[in-house]
Design a protein around this motif. Structure first.
Motif, PDB file in Angstrom:
ATOM      1  N   ILE A 110      42.781   8.207  -6.136  1.00  0.00           N
ATOM      2  CA  ILE A 110      42.405   7.633  -7.493  1.00  0.00           C
ATOM      3  C   ILE A 110      43.470   6.139  -6.792  1.00  0.00           C
ATOM      4  O   ILE A 110      42.846   5.427  -7.224  1.00  0.00           O
ATOM      5  CB  ILE A 110      42.846   8.079  -8.544  1.00  0.00           C
ATOM      6  CG1 ILE A 110      41.578   9.110  -8.990  1.00  0.00           C
ATOM      7  CG2 ILE A 110      43.284   7.360  -9.223  1.00  0.00           C
ATOM      8  CD1 ILE A 110      41.584  10.064 -10.220  1.00  0.00           C
ATOM      9  N   VAL A 111      44.750   6.505  -6.443  1.00  0.00           N
ATOM     10  CA  VAL A 111      45.045   5.601  -5.684  1.00  0.00           C
ATOM     11  C   VAL A 111      45.086   4.251  -5.583  1.00  0.00           C
ATOM     12  O   VAL A 111      45.013   3.478  -4.484  1.00  0.00           O
ATOM     13  CB  VAL A 111      46.765   6.023  -5.045  1.00  0.00           C
ATOM     14  CG1 VAL A 111      46.143   5.963  -3.207  1.00  0.00           C
ATOM     15  CG2 VAL A 111      47.389   4.251  -5.581  1.00  0.00           C
ATOM     16  N   ILE A 112      43.942   4.867  -4.537  1.00  0.00           N
ATOM     17  CA  ILE A 112      43.091   3.529  -3.463  1.00  0.00           C
ATOM     18  C   ILE A 112      41.957   2.972  -4.290  1.00  0.00           C
ATOM     19  O   ILE A 112      42.197   2.147  -3.598  1.00  0.00           O
ATOM     20  CB  ILE A 112      42.633   5.078  -2.468  1.00  0.00           C
ATOM     21  CG1 ILE A 112      43.190   5.188  -1.274  1.00  0.00           C
ATOM     22  CG2 ILE A 112      41.271   3.377  -1.635  1.00  0.00           C
ATOM     23  CD1 ILE A 112      42.778   5.983  -0.136  1.00  0.00           C
ATOM     24  N   LEU A 137      41.268  -7.908  -8.531  1.00  0.00           N
ATOM     25  CA  LEU A 137      41.733  -8.985  -9.750  1.00  0.00           C
ATOM     26  C   LEU A 137      42.287  -9.754 -10.001  1.00  0.00           C
ATOM     27  O   LEU A 137      42.727 -10.606  -9.797  1.00  0.00           O
ATOM     28  CB  LEU A 137      42.068  -7.500 -11.246  1.00  0.00           C
ATOM     29  CG  LEU A 137      41.528  -6.894 -11.900  1.00  0.00           C
ATOM     30  CD1 LEU A 137      41.892  -6.042 -12.767  1.00  0.00           C
ATOM     31  CD2 LEU A 137      40.211  -8.015 -12.612  1.00  0.00           C
ATOM     32  N   GLY A 138      42.854  -9.835  -8.253  1.00  0.00           N
ATOM     33  CA  GLY A 138      43.820 -11.220  -7.557  1.00  0.00           C
ATOM     34  C   GLY A 138      45.082 -10.885  -8.890  1.00  0.00           C
ATOM     35  O   GLY A 138      46.456 -12.174  -8.524  1.00  0.00           O
ATOM     36  N   LEU A 139      45.869  -9.785  -9.008  1.00  0.00           N
ATOM     37  CA  LEU A 139      47.017  -9.603  -9.992  1.00  0.00           C
ATOM     38  C   LEU A 139      48.033  -9.754  -8.829  1.00  0.00           C
ATOM     39  O   LEU A 139      47.959  -9.091  -7.418  1.00  0.00           O
ATOM     40  CB  LEU A 139      46.753  -8.763  -9.939  1.00  0.00           C
ATOM     41  CG  LEU A 139      45.999  -7.495 -11.410  1.00  0.00           C
ATOM     42  CD1 LEU A 139      46.563  -6.220 -11.554  1.00  0.00           C
ATOM     43  CD2 LEU A 139      46.633  -8.896 -12.219  1.00  0.00           C
ATOM     44  N   PHE A 140      49.000 -11.620  -8.955  1.00  0.00           N
ATOM     45  CA  PHE A 140      50.117 -11.721  -8.550  1.00  0.00           C
ATOM     46  C   PHE A 140      49.713 -11.465  -6.511  1.00  0.00           C
ATOM     47  O   PHE A 140      50.847 -11.511  -5.881  1.00  0.00           O
ATOM     48  CB  PHE A 140      51.056 -10.402  -8.329  1.00  0.00           C
ATOM     49  CG  PHE A 140      50.975 -10.011  -9.759  1.00  0.00           C
ATOM     50  CD1 PHE A 140      52.026 -11.095 -10.857  1.00  0.00           C
ATOM     51  CD2 PHE A 140      51.096  -8.898 -10.489  1.00  0.00           C
ATOM     52  CE1 PHE A 140      51.580 -10.689 -11.949  1.00  0.00           C
ATOM     53  CE2 PHE A 140      51.080  -8.483 -11.727  1.00  0.00           C
ATOM     54  CZ  PHE A 140      51.310  -9.526 -12.700  1.00  0.00           C
ATOM     55  N   GLY A 141      48.943 -11.872  -6.295  1.00  0.00           N
ATOM     56  CA  GLY A 141      48.281 -11.922  -4.546  1.00  0.00           C
ATOM     57  C   GLY A 141      48.343 -10.564  -4.037  1.00  0.00           C
ATOM     58  O   GLY A 141      48.553 -10.619  -2.528  1.00  0.00           O
ATOM     59  N   LEU A 142      48.632  -9.315  -4.758  1.00  0.00           N
ATOM     60  CA  LEU A 142      48.621  -8.808  -4.059  1.00  0.00           C
ATOM     61  C   LEU A 142      47.343  -7.461  -3.312  1.00  0.00           C
ATOM     62  O   LEU A 142      45.883  -8.009  -3.739  1.00  0.00           O
ATOM     63  CB  LEU A 142      49.074  -7.830  -4.948  1.00  0.00           C
ATOM     64  CG  LEU A 142      50.318  -7.544  -6.034  1.00  0.00           C
ATOM     65  CD1 LEU A 142      50.944  -6.716  -6.948  1.00  0.00           C
ATOM     66  CD2 LEU A 142      51.902  -6.880  -4.709  1.00  0.00           C
ATOM     67  N   GLU A 143      47.609  -7.532  -2.304  1.00  0.00           N
ATOM     68  CA  GLU A 143      46.567  -6.234  -1.255  1.00  0.00           C
ATOM     69  C   GLU A 143      46.468  -4.999  -1.652  1.00  0.00           C
ATOM     70  O   GLU A 143      47.468  -4.233  -1.417  1.00  0.00           O
ATOM     71  CB  GLU A 143      46.339  -6.802   0.154  1.00  0.00           C
ATOM     72  CG  GLU A 143      45.990  -8.328  -0.551  1.00  0.00           C
ATOM     73  CD  GLU A 143      46.105  -9.238   1.971  1.00  0.00           C
ATOM     74  OE1 GLU A 143      46.512  -8.017   2.528  1.00  0.00           O
ATOM     75  OE2 GLU A 143      45.912 -10.179   2.109  1.00  0.00           O
ATOM     76  N   SER A 144      45.383  -4.454  -1.274  1.00  0.00           N
ATOM     77  CA  SER A 144      45.193  -2.909  -1.312  1.00  0.00           C
ATOM     78  C   SER A 144      45.850  -2.391   0.215  1.00  0.00           C
ATOM     79  O   SER A 144      46.083  -3.425   1.254  1.00  0.00           O
ATOM     80  CB  SER A 144      43.589  -2.519  -1.394  1.00  0.00           C
ATOM     81  OG  SER A 144      44.064  -1.058  -1.324  1.00  0.00           O
ATOM     82  N   TYR A 163      49.968   1.477  -2.422  1.00  0.00           N
ATOM     83  CA  TYR A 163      49.953   2.815  -2.485  1.00  0.00           C
ATOM     84  C   TYR A 163      51.067   3.766  -2.344  1.00  0.00           C
ATOM     85  O   TYR A 163      52.284   4.620  -4.119  1.00  0.00           O
ATOM     86  CB  TYR A 163      49.075   3.843  -1.625  1.00  0.00           C
ATOM     87  CG  TYR A 163      48.408   3.341  -1.481  1.00  0.00           C
ATOM     88  CD1 TYR A 163      47.703   2.333  -1.898  1.00  0.00           C
ATOM     89  CD2 TYR A 163      47.438   3.327   0.228  1.00  0.00           C
ATOM     90  CE1 TYR A 163      46.017   2.263  -1.654  1.00  0.00           C
ATOM     91  CE2 TYR A 163      46.530   3.356   0.777  1.00  0.00           C
ATOM     92  CZ  TYR A 163      46.001   2.158  -0.255  1.00  0.00           C
ATOM     93  OH  TYR A 163      44.155   1.860   0.162  1.00  0.00           O
ATOM     94  N   LEU A 164      52.602   2.935  -1.533  1.00  0.00           N
ATOM     95  CA  LEU A 164      53.753   3.762  -2.523  1.00  0.00           C
ATOM     96  C   LEU A 164      54.001   3.183  -3.500  1.00  0.00           C
ATOM     97  O   LEU A 164      55.004   4.238  -4.611  1.00  0.00           O
ATOM     98  CB  LEU A 164      54.893   2.830  -0.738  1.00  0.00           C
ATOM     99  CG  LEU A 164      56.349   3.076  -0.876  1.00  0.00           C
ATOM    100  CD1 LEU A 164      56.240   5.226  -0.876  1.00  0.00           C
ATOM    101  CD2 LEU A 164      56.732   3.401   0.369  1.00  0.00           C
ATOM    102  N   VAL A 165      54.312   1.938  -4.118  1.00  0.00           N
ATOM    103  CA  VAL A 165      54.809   1.695  -5.368  1.00  0.00           C
ATOM    104  C   VAL A 165      54.046   3.096  -6.508  1.00  0.00           C
ATOM    105  O   VAL A 165      54.754   2.639  -7.532  1.00  0.00           O
ATOM    106  CB  VAL A 165      54.716   0.231  -5.494  1.00  0.00           C
ATOM    107  CG1 VAL A 165      54.325  -0.626  -6.680  1.00  0.00           C
ATOM    108  CG2 VAL A 165      55.618  -0.966  -4.959  1.00  0.00           C
ATOM    109  N   CYS A 166      52.762   2.480  -6.393  1.00  0.00           N
ATOM    110  CA  CYS A 166      51.957   3.621  -7.171  1.00  0.00           C
ATOM    111  C   CYS A 166      53.175   4.795  -7.400  1.00  0.00           C
ATOM    112  O   CYS A 166      53.189   5.580  -8.759  1.00  0.00           O
ATOM    113  CB  CYS A 166      50.867   3.828  -7.125  1.00  0.00           C
ATOM    114  SG  CYS A 166      49.589   2.287  -7.451  1.00  0.00           S
ATOM    115  N   PHE A 167      52.641   5.495  -5.895  1.00  0.00           N
ATOM    116  CA  PHE A 167      53.450   7.403  -6.212  1.00  0.00           C
ATOM    117  C   PHE A 167      54.766   7.227  -6.810  1.00  0.00           C
ATOM    118  O   PHE A 167      55.205   7.706  -7.755  1.00  0.00           O
ATOM    119  CB  PHE A 167      53.282   7.679  -4.661  1.00  0.00           C
ATOM    120  CG  PHE A 167      52.049   8.365  -4.725  1.00  0.00           C
ATOM    121  CD1 PHE A 167      51.807   9.487  -5.047  1.00  0.00           C
ATOM    122  CD2 PHE A 167      50.996   7.510  -4.042  1.00  0.00           C
ATOM    123  CE1 PHE A 167      50.590   9.798  -5.354  1.00  0.00           C
ATOM    124  CE2 PHE A 167      50.005   8.796  -3.699  1.00  0.00           C
ATOM    125  CZ  PHE A 167      49.741   9.327  -4.522  1.00  0.00           C
TER     126      PHE A 167
END
Length: 483
Positions: free
Chosen positions: A125-127, A136-143, A148-152
């Motif tokens: 799910i984190v992927i 969604l282009g949120l803050f220019g972030l990429e997968s 994943y580290l920030v989410c965990f």
């Protein structure tokens, strides 16, 4: 002396009390409303993505039948679990039920299967969360691994803060995701057409093929794992037993309400998405609900809302599955099935190693493979094994201990759990039809775990753990009856 009692270690009373004191969860943190939210949170991300790949396996008719059969399996199973959780309301959940009914081996096999599900699912799910954030282009972030580290890190931190705070956060995010599903269904209704449901080209070579079953009768079976995605994880509600107010009454109520809500969401989501855009158009979409609202491929205000809500649904499931995995690991470790240090709790009564260790494993799996679909298939393999063993546990306890106090009784008794058992075995075989590699990987992990238990931990169980005490009491009563 019974086999079970010889396999548990004996410790002085004071030492045993200290052992359990350092492994205590916060009592009475959740009522039935929060637990119902937890049950829905485990599953809600499956309404937003994943289930639609079953259209490529069975077509609309095949997936519809698979959804009904898998819904029946879950309904029968949760009724059985409601009874079992009222008998033994501990953090062990399915492991505890199987331990009483099937002995130490049955308990370990069930608990390990559940653990495979709840460690692999968050990694997958984190992927998906990373993919949603990037799309969604949120803050220019990429997968990728930093995401994943920030989410965990963030969500493990909330869990370490405390169970009450964690469940309330999960409840709010889940509420957002559920409301958005209702908004989606209403928005898709004007474009709904029955003719769009069966628009996948028919494979004439498949036995029993038709417009409703384009891949034939075998397609129904192949769609089983995807029919499960509408309900996968709801069985984790009993894992909150030791942190629940009046668990014998609260758990059955929460389990039943969770399942009822999930059935409604599954039917509404499935028909609305396929009928608005067509089964062929969404069968391979990573975000099928968004695709259903964008017939021309251009984003609208509503599609953006649903897209953000899909992210909320993924967060809710990711967050709650971390919780479930930590409690299953806590219970197995506390009883000695896994290394005992993993069940230590913090000053805030959170199993910190039970959170950090599987969280680290999940992060590494996500960062190193990036293959969310395969990890979900491995999770489904573990889930189906646990479903079969938990259903069997209900049957065995009903037959062997009919006089056991049951504050809640499963409607239909063993007939209900027998239906769940048969369907769970069918779903287990279906995992090999969908992804043989994932099934083999899960099987190899299972074999390694079984070797560890058979060669080492089987003779080092902790007799004072709640699930072990419950089983030992049953063994003692059986001996007295024989004498």
């Amino acid at each position: 002396m019974s086999t079970e009692s010889t396999e548990s270690t004996s410790t002085p009373a004071a030492e045993a009390d200290d052992y359990l004191e350092r492994r205590t969860l916060r009592r009475g943190s959740a009522g039935w409303v929060l637990l119902t939210g937890l049950g829905v949170a485990y599953v809600v991300s499956g309404d937003y993505s994943g289930w639609n790949f079953g259209l490529a396996e069975g077509g609309f008719g095949g997936l519809a039948i698979a959804m009904v059969l898998m819904g029946a399996m879950y309904a029968c199973m949760v009724f059985a679990l409601a009874e079992l959780s009222s008998i033994l309301p501990t953090a062990g959940g399915g492991y505890g039920f199987a331990r009483r009914a099937l002995g130490p081996w049955g308990g370990f096999l069930t608990g390990t299967a559940i653990l495979i599900e709840y460690v692999l699912a968050p990694a997958a799910i984190v992927i998906f969360i990373g993919d949603y954030v990037e799309s969604l282009g949120l803050f220019g972030l990429e997968s990728g691994w930093p995401m994943y580290l920030v989410c965990f890190a963030i969500f493990l931190g909330i869990h370490l803060w405390g169970v009450g705070e964690a469940l309330r956060f999960s409840f709010v995010v889940t509420g957002i995701a559920v409301v958005a599903l209702v908004v989606f269904a209403l928005a898709a209704l004007p474009d709904f057409s029955f003719g769009s449901l069966d628009d996948i080209p028919v494979d004439a070579s498949a036995a029993g093929s038709s417009s409703w079953l384009p891949f034939g009768l075998l397609g129904i079976w192949a769609a089983f794992p995807f029919g499960m995605w509408f309900f996968l994880g709801v069985e984790g509600v009993p894992l909150a037993a030791e942190e629940t107010k009046e668990p014998a009454r609260t758990l059955p109520k929460a389990i039943r309400w969770s399942m009822a809500i999930l059935v409604v969401l599954a039917v509404v989501t499935f028909f609305a998405a396929a009928g608005a855009r067509g089964s062929a158009a969404i069968q391979e979409a990573g975000n099928p609900l968004v695709e259903a609202l964008q017939p021309d491929g251009e984003a609208t205000t509503l599609s953006r809302i649903v897209n953000y809500a899909g992210l909320a649904g993924l967060v809710a499931s990711f967050f709650s599955l971390i919780y479930a995995g930590s409690r299953q690991l806590f219970a197995l470790s506390r009883a000695g099935y896994l290394p005992r240090f993993l069940s230590l709790t913090s000053s805030r009564k959170a199993p910190y190693l039970g959170l950090l260790v599987p969280g680290t494993i999940g992060f590494l799996l996500a960062a190193l493979t990036g293959d969310g679909a395969r990890m979900l298939n491995i999770a489904v393999f573990g889930a189906t094994i646990s479903y079969a063993l938990m259903s069997l546990s209900h049957i065995v306890l009903r037959r062997r201990e009919p006089e056991l106090a049951r504050p809640y009784r499963t409607p239909g008794g063993v007939v209900t759990s027998s239906v769940a058992l048969v369907l769970a075995c069918a779903a287990l075989v279906a995992t090999f039809l969908v992804d043989v590699t994932a099934a083999v990987i899960a099987l190899l992990v299972y074999v390694v775990a079984v070797a560890y238990f058979g060669l080492y931990s089987r003779k080092r169980l902790v007799a004072k753990a709640p699930e072990e005490e419950f089983a030992a009491l049953a063994a003692a009563e059986a001996e007295l009856a024989r004498d």
